[in-house]
Design a protein around this motif. Structure first.
Motif, PDB file in Angstrom:
ATOM      1  N   LYS A  68       4.153 -23.001  21.852  1.00 20.74           N
ATOM      2  CA  LYS A  68       4.656 -22.566  21.997  1.00 20.74           C
ATOM      3  C   LYS A  68       5.330 -20.971  22.395  1.00 20.74           C
ATOM      4  O   LYS A  68       5.609 -20.727  23.978  1.00 20.74           O
ATOM      5  CB  LYS A  68       6.185 -23.231  21.387  1.00 20.74           C
ATOM      6  N   ARG A  69       4.424 -20.028  21.693  1.00 19.05           N
ATOM      7  CA  ARG A  69       5.189 -18.755  21.926  1.00 19.05           C
ATOM      8  C   ARG A  69       3.172 -17.620  21.258  1.00 19.05           C
ATOM      9  O   ARG A  69       2.584 -17.470  20.968  1.00 19.05           O
ATOM     10  CB  ARG A  69       5.716 -17.959  21.136  1.00 19.05           C
ATOM     11  N   PRO A  70       2.196 -18.234  22.554  1.00 15.80           N
ATOM     12  CA  PRO A  70       0.976 -18.148  22.741  1.00 15.80           C
ATOM     13  C   PRO A  70       0.453 -16.959  22.306  1.00 15.80           C
ATOM     14  O   PRO A  70      -0.571 -16.720  21.261  1.00 15.80           O
ATOM     15  CB  PRO A  70      -0.149 -18.928  23.666  1.00 15.80           C
ATOM     16  N   LEU A  71       1.291 -16.043  22.591  1.00 14.03           N
ATOM     17  CA  LEU A  71       0.801 -14.383  22.420  1.00 14.03           C
ATOM     18  C   LEU A  71       1.360 -14.023  21.444  1.00 14.03           C
ATOM     19  O   LEU A  71       2.013 -12.406  21.093  1.00 14.03           O
ATOM     20  CB  LEU A  71       1.416 -13.904  23.766  1.00 14.03           C
ATOM     21  N   GLU A  72       2.071 -14.673  20.177  1.00 15.67           N
ATOM     22  CA  GLU A  72       2.786 -14.272  19.213  1.00 15.67           C
ATOM     23  C   GLU A  72       2.209 -13.304  18.667  1.00 15.67           C
ATOM     24  O   GLU A  72       0.732 -13.933  18.263  1.00 15.67           O
ATOM     25  CB  GLU A  72       3.408 -15.198  18.397  1.00 15.67           C
ATOM     26  N   ASP A  73       2.604 -11.967  17.611  1.00 14.72           N
ATOM     27  CA  ASP A  73       2.178 -10.745  16.409  1.00 14.72           C
ATOM     28  C   ASP A  73       0.572 -10.550  17.090  1.00 14.72           C
ATOM     29  O   ASP A  73      -0.169  -9.867  17.246  1.00 14.72           O
ATOM     30  CB  ASP A  73       1.189 -12.035  15.660  1.00 14.72           C
ATOM     31  N   LEU A  74       0.416 -10.838  18.505  1.00 17.72           N
ATOM     32  CA  LEU A  74      -0.107  -9.547  20.570  1.00 17.72           C
ATOM     33  C   LEU A  74       1.070  -8.257  19.998  1.00 17.72           C
ATOM     34  O   LEU A  74       2.117  -9.079  21.048  1.00 17.72           O
ATOM     35  CB  LEU A  74      -1.212 -10.542  20.846  1.00 17.72           C
ATOM     36  N   ARG A  75       0.185  -7.428  20.398  1.00 18.33           N
ATOM     37  CA  ARG A  75       0.437  -6.614  20.911  1.00 18.33           C
ATOM     38  C   ARG A  75       0.507  -5.859  21.899  1.00 18.33           C
ATOM     39  O   ARG A  75      -0.884  -5.739  22.782  1.00 18.33           O
ATOM     40  CB  ARG A  75       0.747  -4.800  20.124  1.00 18.33           C
ATOM     41  N   THR A  91       6.837 -11.570  27.250  1.00 15.78           N
ATOM     42  CA  THR A  91       7.756 -11.442  26.289  1.00 15.78           C
ATOM     43  C   THR A  91       7.871 -12.395  26.064  1.00 15.78           C
ATOM     44  O   THR A  91       8.517 -13.234  24.104  1.00 15.78           O
ATOM     45  CB  THR A  91       9.599 -10.474  26.292  1.00 15.78           C
ATOM     46  N   ARG A  92       8.122 -13.654  26.673  1.00 11.12           N
ATOM     47  CA  ARG A  92       9.085 -15.004  26.346  1.00 11.12           C
ATOM     48  C   ARG A  92       7.581 -15.998  26.042  1.00 11.12           C
ATOM     49  O   ARG A  92       8.086 -16.848  25.232  1.00 11.12           O
ATOM     50  CB  ARG A  92       9.693 -15.718  27.345  1.00 11.12           C
ATOM     51  N   LEU A  93       6.677 -15.116  26.267  1.00 11.86           N
ATOM     52  CA  LEU A  93       5.327 -16.138  25.472  1.00 11.86           C
ATOM     53  C   LEU A  93       4.830 -15.658  24.191  1.00 11.86           C
ATOM     54  O   LEU A  93       4.235 -15.580  23.367  1.00 11.86           O
ATOM     55  CB  LEU A  93       3.635 -16.120  26.341  1.00 11.86           C
ATOM     56  N   GLY A  94       5.777 -14.710  24.130  1.00  9.78           N
ATOM     57  CA  GLY A  94       5.504 -14.795  22.124  1.00  9.78           C
ATOM     58  C   GLY A  94       4.939 -12.957  21.689  1.00  9.78           C
ATOM     59  O   GLY A  94       5.422 -12.131  20.749  1.00  9.78           O
ATOM     60  N   ALA A  95       4.415 -12.093  22.960  1.00 14.50           N
ATOM     61  CA  ALA A  95       3.954 -11.119  23.146  1.00 14.50           C
ATOM     62  C   ALA A  95       4.638  -9.532  22.669  1.00 14.50           C
ATOM     63  O   ALA A  95       6.624  -9.873  22.916  1.00 14.50           O
ATOM     64  CB  ALA A  95       2.882 -10.506  24.126  1.00 14.50           C
ATOM     65  N   GLU A 116      20.381  -7.800  30.516  1.00 18.61           N
ATOM     66  CA  GLU A 116      21.097  -8.720  31.248  1.00 18.61           C
ATOM     67  C   GLU A 116      20.580 -10.123  30.363  1.00 18.61           C
ATOM     68  O   GLU A 116      21.415 -10.912  30.753  1.00 18.61           O
ATOM     69  CB  GLU A 116      21.361  -8.764  32.343  1.00 18.61           C
ATOM     70  N   GLN A 117      18.921 -10.521  30.024  1.00 12.29           N
ATOM     71  CA  GLN A 117      18.418 -11.593  30.031  1.00 12.29           C
ATOM     72  C   GLN A 117      18.417 -11.645  28.435  1.00 12.29           C
ATOM     73  O   GLN A 117      17.837 -13.151  27.914  1.00 12.29           O
ATOM     74  CB  GLN A 117      16.839 -11.572  30.528  1.00 12.29           C
ATOM     75  N   GLY A 118      18.761 -10.452  27.934  1.00  7.33           N
ATOM     76  CA  GLY A 118      18.236 -11.013  26.617  1.00  7.33           C
ATOM     77  C   GLY A 118      17.164 -10.772  25.925  1.00  7.33           C
ATOM     78  O   GLY A 118      17.045 -10.840  24.099  1.00  7.33           O
ATOM     79  N   LEU A 119      16.417  -9.708  26.306  1.00  4.85           N
ATOM     80  CA  LEU A 119      14.866  -9.508  26.191  1.00  4.85           C
ATOM     81  C   LEU A 119      14.715  -7.988  25.126  1.00  4.85           C
ATOM     82  O   LEU A 119      15.538  -7.650  25.780  1.00  4.85           O
ATOM     83  CB  LEU A 119      14.384  -9.294  26.520  1.00  4.85           C
TER      84      LEU A 119
END
Length: 258
Positions: A68-75, A91-95, A116-119
């Protein structure tokens, strides 16, 4: 000591937005994010490059396509991020995303829309050179999308941004080829006939051939892959990957792991 201090001061930084500016930059954000507005070509182009970025990252980092968040923990760095049309999906993909643009107005616009999007996105006004001189830690992924054709020295820019890729990381470059077909379609057609872009958006003489892009990337120690074309389908009013690199193309470059 003075030189070092100056370099730190040149580091890209997040500009502050005071209450009087909020309405202005909210309006600019609405313009950037309007799929039928003046940035319509970018919105049309975005799905194919977002899918390509995700699939390339999944393959490179051995990530499950079902994550679901494939880029988690990637900078991730998006250099020349504009209004954030790529930063937000990444960002939504987890990066953990850093977006840098030379235009402070673009950064304030992107920052306002993200809020505005809470990101949470690390937006900074500045340049790649500023990141390097400030000793910025390197990134897992560097996105260099539709930027290199606008800089003064494409070879040095590609070399510099390539140096921001950490060992085992990758860069994706998207740009325009310097061919007669690109002059006819991306400049004359898109700007003067169809009016997709404001006249003068592109200078054909600054377009970068795949061979020139390859030279800049390999000069930074990256290993490049063959370019992939991105072509417009007028019947579907959409873009797709193709074998035609004579106008738009993308290149994946990887830094070997240590």
């Amino acid at each position: 000591m003075t030189v070092a201090k100056d370099r730190v001061n040149d580091a890209p930084a997040t500009p502050s937005i005071d209450p009087d500016e909020v309405a202005k930059f909210s309006a600019m954000a609405a313009d950037w994010w309007n799929p039928r507005g003046k940035f319509r070509p970018l919105h049309k182009f975005n799905p194919v490059r977002l899918r390509f970025i995700r699939e390339t990252a999944e393959q490179h980092f051995n990530i499950s396509p079902n994550a679901k968040r494939p880029l988690e923990d990637l900078r991730l760095l998006d250099i020349g991020c504009g209004g954030g049309l790529v930063c937000e999906p990444m960002t939504r993909l987890g990066a953990s995303v850093t977006g840098v643009d030379a235009s402070e107005a673009n950064i304030k616009t992107a920052l306002t829309h993200a809020q505005e999007q809470g990101l949470q996105i690390d937006y900074r006004a500045g340049t790649a050179e500023g990141l390097i001189e400030a000793g910025e830690p390197k990134f897992d992924i560097v996105l260099n999308l539709e930027v290199v054709e606008h800089v003064a020295d494409p070879h040095q820019f590609l070399k510099d941004t390539g140096g921001l890729v950490k060992p085992g990381g990758l860069m994706i470059v998207a740009t325009l080829n310097r061919t007669a077909k690109a002059l006819a379609t991306a400049v004359i057609g898109a700007e003067y006939v169809l009016g997709w872009l404001p006249r003068g958006t592109h200078d054909w003489s600054k377009f970068v051939t795949p061979e020139e892009a390859d030279a800049g990337l390999t000069a930074s120690g990256l290993i490049t892959e063959d370019p992939i074309g991105v072509s417009y389908n007028p019947l579907g009013d959409s873009w797709k990957l193709s074998g035609d690199t004579k106008v738009n193309y993308m290149i994946v470059a990887r830094r070997p792991a240590e």
